[in-house]
Design a protein around this motif. Structure first.
Motif, PDB file in Angstrom:
ATOM      1  N   GLY A 405       0.829  -1.198   0.000  1.00  0.00           N
ATOM      2  CA  GLY A 405       0.000   0.000   0.000  1.00  0.00           C
ATOM      3  C   GLY A 405       0.859   1.242   0.000  1.00  0.00           C
ATOM      4  O   GLY A 405       1.900   1.299  -0.659  1.00  0.00           O
ATOM      5  N   ARG A 406       0.442   2.230   0.794  1.00  0.00           N
ATOM      6  CA  ARG A 406       1.121   3.519   0.804  1.00  0.00           C
ATOM      7  C   ARG A 406       2.531   3.417   1.376  1.00  0.00           C
ATOM      8  O   ARG A 406       3.474   4.011   0.837  1.00  0.00           O
ATOM      9  CB  ARG A 406       0.301   4.527   1.614  1.00  0.00           C
ATOM     10  CG  ARG A 406       0.884   5.935   1.637  1.00  0.00           C
ATOM     11  CD  ARG A 406      -0.061   6.902   2.315  1.00  0.00           C
ATOM     12  NE  ARG A 406       0.499   8.233   2.375  1.00  0.00           N
ATOM     13  CZ  ARG A 406       1.283   8.679   3.361  1.00  0.00           C
ATOM     14  NH1 ARG A 406       1.572   7.859   4.362  1.00  0.00           N
ATOM     15  NH2 ARG A 406       1.755   9.905   3.357  1.00  0.00           N
ATOM     16  N   GLU A 407       2.690   2.681   2.485  1.00  0.00           N
ATOM     17  CA  GLU A 407       4.011   2.576   3.104  1.00  0.00           C
ATOM     18  C   GLU A 407       4.851   1.463   2.483  1.00  0.00           C
ATOM     19  O   GLU A 407       6.034   1.644   2.214  1.00  0.00           O
ATOM     20  CB  GLU A 407       3.882   2.321   4.620  1.00  0.00           C
ATOM     21  CG  GLU A 407       3.342   3.489   5.416  1.00  0.00           C
ATOM     22  CD  GLU A 407       1.828   3.488   5.483  1.00  0.00           C
ATOM     23  OE1 GLU A 407       1.216   2.494   4.990  1.00  0.00           O
ATOM     24  OE2 GLU A 407       1.246   4.442   6.023  1.00  0.00           O
ATOM     25  N   LEU A 408       4.244   0.302   2.299  1.00  0.00           N
ATOM     26  CA  LEU A 408       4.949  -0.848   1.735  1.00  0.00           C
ATOM     27  C   LEU A 408       4.638  -0.927   0.251  1.00  0.00           C
ATOM     28  O   LEU A 408       3.506  -1.220  -0.143  1.00  0.00           O
ATOM     29  CB  LEU A 408       4.517  -2.132   2.438  1.00  0.00           C
ATOM     30  CG  LEU A 408       5.207  -3.429   2.003  1.00  0.00           C
ATOM     31  CD1 LEU A 408       6.706  -3.364   2.241  1.00  0.00           C
ATOM     32  CD2 LEU A 408       4.591  -4.619   2.717  1.00  0.00           C
ATOM     33  N   VAL A 409       5.656  -0.642  -0.575  1.00  0.00           N
ATOM     34  CA  VAL A 409       5.461  -0.533  -2.021  1.00  0.00           C
ATOM     35  C   VAL A 409       6.125  -1.723  -2.704  1.00  0.00           C
ATOM     36  O   VAL A 409       7.312  -1.998  -2.490  1.00  0.00           O
ATOM     37  CB  VAL A 409       6.040   0.795  -2.562  1.00  0.00           C
ATOM     38  CG1 VAL A 409       5.770   0.920  -4.063  1.00  0.00           C
ATOM     39  CG2 VAL A 409       5.454   1.983  -1.802  1.00  0.00           C
ATOM     40  N   ALA A 410       5.357  -2.460  -3.488  1.00  0.00           N
ATOM     41  CA  ALA A 410       5.889  -3.642  -4.172  1.00  0.00           C
ATOM     42  C   ALA A 410       7.091  -3.277  -5.053  1.00  0.00           C
ATOM     43  O   ALA A 410       7.134  -2.188  -5.604  1.00  0.00           O
ATOM     44  CB  ALA A 410       4.791  -4.277  -5.022  1.00  0.00           C
ATOM     45  N   ASP A 411       8.054  -4.190  -5.104  1.00  0.00           N
ATOM     46  CA  ASP A 411       8.049  -5.526  -4.562  1.00  0.00           C
ATOM     47  C   ASP A 411       8.464  -5.535  -3.088  1.00  0.00           C
ATOM     48  O   ASP A 411       9.322  -4.771  -2.673  1.00  0.00           O
ATOM     49  CB  ASP A 411       8.997  -6.426  -5.339  1.00  0.00           C
ATOM     50  CG  ASP A 411       8.491  -6.806  -6.718  1.00  0.00           C
ATOM     51  OD1 ASP A 411       7.341  -6.519  -7.040  1.00  0.00           O
ATOM     52  OD2 ASP A 411       9.292  -7.363  -7.494  1.00  0.00           O
ATOM     53  N   VAL A 412       7.832  -6.484  -2.339  1.00  0.00           N
ATOM     54  CA  VAL A 412       8.302  -6.782  -0.995  1.00  0.00           C
ATOM     55  C   VAL A 412       9.515  -7.694  -1.142  1.00  0.00           C
ATOM     56  O   VAL A 412       9.419  -8.748  -1.753  1.00  0.00           O
ATOM     57  CB  VAL A 412       7.205  -7.476  -0.167  1.00  0.00           C
ATOM     58  CG1 VAL A 412       7.706  -7.759   1.240  1.00  0.00           C
ATOM     59  CG2 VAL A 412       5.934  -6.631  -0.134  1.00  0.00           C
ATOM     60  N   GLU A 413      10.642  -7.288  -0.586  1.00  0.00           N
ATOM     61  CA  GLU A 413      11.873  -8.060  -0.822  1.00  0.00           C
ATOM     62  C   GLU A 413      12.470  -8.572   0.483  1.00  0.00           C
ATOM     63  O   GLU A 413      11.865  -9.380   1.161  1.00  0.00           O
ATOM     64  CB  GLU A 413      12.863  -7.202  -1.621  1.00  0.00           C
ATOM     65  CG  GLU A 413      12.441  -6.978  -3.072  1.00  0.00           C
ATOM     66  CD  GLU A 413      12.562  -8.222  -3.935  1.00  0.00           C
ATOM     67  OE1 GLU A 413      13.316  -9.148  -3.571  1.00  0.00           O
ATOM     68  OE2 GLU A 413      11.899  -8.271  -4.987  1.00  0.00           O
ATOM     69  N   GLY A 414      13.666  -8.101   0.857  1.00  0.00           N
ATOM     70  CA  GLY A 414      14.356  -8.667   2.002  1.00  0.00           C
ATOM     71  C   GLY A 414      13.652  -8.436   3.327  1.00  0.00           C
ATOM     72  O   GLY A 414      13.051  -7.385   3.553  1.00  0.00           O
ATOM     73  N   LEU A 415      13.733  -9.431   4.227  1.00  0.00           N
ATOM     74  CA  LEU A 415      13.212  -9.339   5.587  1.00  0.00           C
ATOM     75  C   LEU A 415      14.286  -9.818   6.556  1.00  0.00           C
ATOM     76  O   LEU A 415      15.020 -10.767   6.266  1.00  0.00           O
ATOM     77  CB  LEU A 415      11.955 -10.191   5.775  1.00  0.00           C
ATOM     78  CG  LEU A 415      10.630  -9.703   5.176  1.00  0.00           C
ATOM     79  CD1 LEU A 415      10.548 -10.061   3.711  1.00  0.00           C
ATOM     80  CD2 LEU A 415       9.453 -10.335   5.913  1.00  0.00           C
TER      81      LEU A 415
END
Length: 519
Positions: A405-415
């Protein structure tokens, strides 16, 4: 007709600027004419002069901090002029390997001064300016014979005209992929997070293009200063770097994507420091051992039944064994027990589940017995492991804790998980690749978002920022010096200062802690 008018207006503004004086302070002005650059007092009397025939110039700052750049029409070199003590200090800068048509300055949000050099043949460069020097940041494709050169510092846009085409707008941010628009610039998509500076960087990987991917941190048991950063080069193999960024080892094990490690694993009657990586050509897990001196060696290649193996993380079970969690581009996530059994290494499948689309980055929080996994286009999922509700026979029921969404912008990558010391709070760190930024969440429910940050230029150390990050890792271990509160390592998708092959950036956790007000 409208396009031609815009180009004429831009060119007229640039020509007007050539002849007009600019205020330096209440009692001083700068003026450029055919005889050179003049520093004048309030009555117009000359305080200083630098004789030069210049055809382009631009300026930033105020008072004694005024800076101007000029294009020497005879030599083709840019000149850097500063006002110091009521006098002009002028230094010739090196010329790029193309003919300069025009130039202009930019003051970035970090307060750093940049110089854009636009070439006749459409090749241009962005430089970082120092007191008397300039360092190339990146190369840009602009337009042949650009008309005018203006930078809107607030919007972060370089503007120039192309005859018969229109006005071009180019993003001044050096990190990430170059972005440009014709006639109407797109709005900025980056959140207003604080910008932090890396303390060190690794040597670049050996291959061009998208090569570096995922790091993992090994803490040396006897001298933390000898700790390592392992990093994957997905076109070649596994790399090992010291905390100074120098490459210590290269293991040419092929096309590995993600790597993770755990120390003090109990199996086969002894303790091991083990790293695991996904090998994409063989659909296997490559197992590595790390000895007490930090020497890495391959131990085994363990088969899986995945068809397009991709991401991976590992975790140390409550009784000290090692579980690996590889995933597949089709959404499958598997859990394997890595163990020494009857004289050989094996990977024993415990269970699996499936997300709707492609995952990659993941991390195991041993303290909470929880797996976090990123579904690249949808968000971050959490799943209990090893507990009463996580047996081999039980079905997995992951929970979406932060959607894209607004804060987390694709792509979601490293954790990665920062494990708080002495029972203190732990934090989940995530690469929000689409916004070239990093988010920090509480690692315990309700997984509150604590904020985000970006990684910018460390001009003093000559290190560029980081963008389009794939993998990352973090440790709370005291590694000494700037890393006494821990270390964050991120992959940099676009090496700048100057352009080059990808590498990894090292950031003290204390910088993150202070910027976000963490405990």
């Amino acid at each position: 007709m409208a396009t031609r008018t815009m180009i004429k207006d831009c060119l007229a503004a640039a020509l007007l600027a050539l002849a007009a004086p600019w205020a330096v302070a209440d009692d001083m002005t700068l003026k450029l004419d055919r005889s050179g650059l003049h520093l004048l007092d309030a009555q117009g009397a000359e305080l200083d002069r630098h004789a030069v025939r210049a055809k382009r110039w631009d300026q930033r700052g105020e008072g004694e901090g005024r800076v101007a750049v000029l294009l020497n029409a005879d030599r083709g070199h840019p000149l850097l002029a500063r006002v110091r003590g009521g006098r002009l200090q002028v230094h010739e800068l090196p010329a790029p390997d193309f003919e300069i048509e025009t130039l202009c300055l930019h003051l970035d949000p970090q307060g750093l001064l940049h110089l854009f050099l636009l070439g006749n043949e459409g090749l241009s460069e962005q430089w970082l300016l120092g007191e008397r020097s300039a360092r190339p940041l990146r190369r840009l494709a602009t337009a042949p014979h650009p008309q005018g050169c203006l930078v809107d510092d607030q919007r972060g846009l370089l503007q120039f005209g192309e005859t018969g085409v229109g006005q071009w707008f180019v993003a001044t941010e050096p990190e990430g992929r170059p972005r440009r628009w014709l006639n109407e610039p797109a709005p900025a998509v980056r959140p207003d997070w604080p910008v932090l500076q890396p303390f060190a960087q690794t040597e670049p990987v050996g291959q061009q293009g998208d090569a570096a991917d995922d790091p993992a941190i090994w803490v040396a048991p006897h001298d933390v200063r000898q700790s390592l950063v392992l990093g994957t080069n997905k076109k070649q193999g596994l790399l090992a770097y010291g905390l100074d960024g120098r490459q210590r080892q290269m293991l040419p094990v092929g096309r590995i994507n993600n790597v993770d490690l755990r120390q003090g694993i109990n199996t086969g009657g002894r303790r091991w420091d083990l790293a695991v990586a996904t090998q994409r050509d063989e659909q296997t897990l490559v197992l590595f051992g790390i000895d007490g001196r930090g020497r890495v060696s391959e131990l085994a290649r363990l088969p899986t039944d995945l068809s397009d193996i991709y991401g991976l993380c590992v975790g140390r079970t409550p009784d000290g064994q090692l579980d690996a969690f590889p995933n597949d581009k089709d959404g499958r996530v598997q859990q394997y027990r890595i163990e020494w059994h009857e004289g050989r290494w094996r990977a024993r499948l415990l269970r699996q589940f499936k997300l709707d689309s492609q995952p990659e980055g993941c991390v195991v929080d041993e303290r909470e017995q929880r797996l976090f996994i990123g579904e690249e286009k949808r968000g971050i999922w959490a799943l209990s492991i090893w507990g009463l509700n996580a047996s081999a026979e039980s079905s997995a029921q992951p929970q979406l804790i932060l959607p894209v969404g607004r804060e987390l912008v694709a792509d979601v990558e490293g954790l990665a998980v920062y494990q708080g010391r002495h029972g203190g709070p732990s934090y989940l760190v995530v690469s929000s690749q689409g916004s070239d930024s990093y988010l920090v969440l509480d690692a315990r429910p309700p997984f509150t978002l604590r904020g985000g940050f970006r990684i910018g230029i460390n001009a003093q150390r000559g290190i560029d920022g980081a963008s389009e990050t794939d993998g990352l890792d973090v440790t709370s271990a005291n590694l000494g010096g700037p890393y006494s509160q821990g270390l964050l390592v991120v992959q940099d998708g676009h090496k700048r200062l100057p352009d080059g092959r990808q590498n990894f950036k090292l950031l003290p956790w204390s910088e993150v802690k202070q910027a976000l007000g963490l405990h």
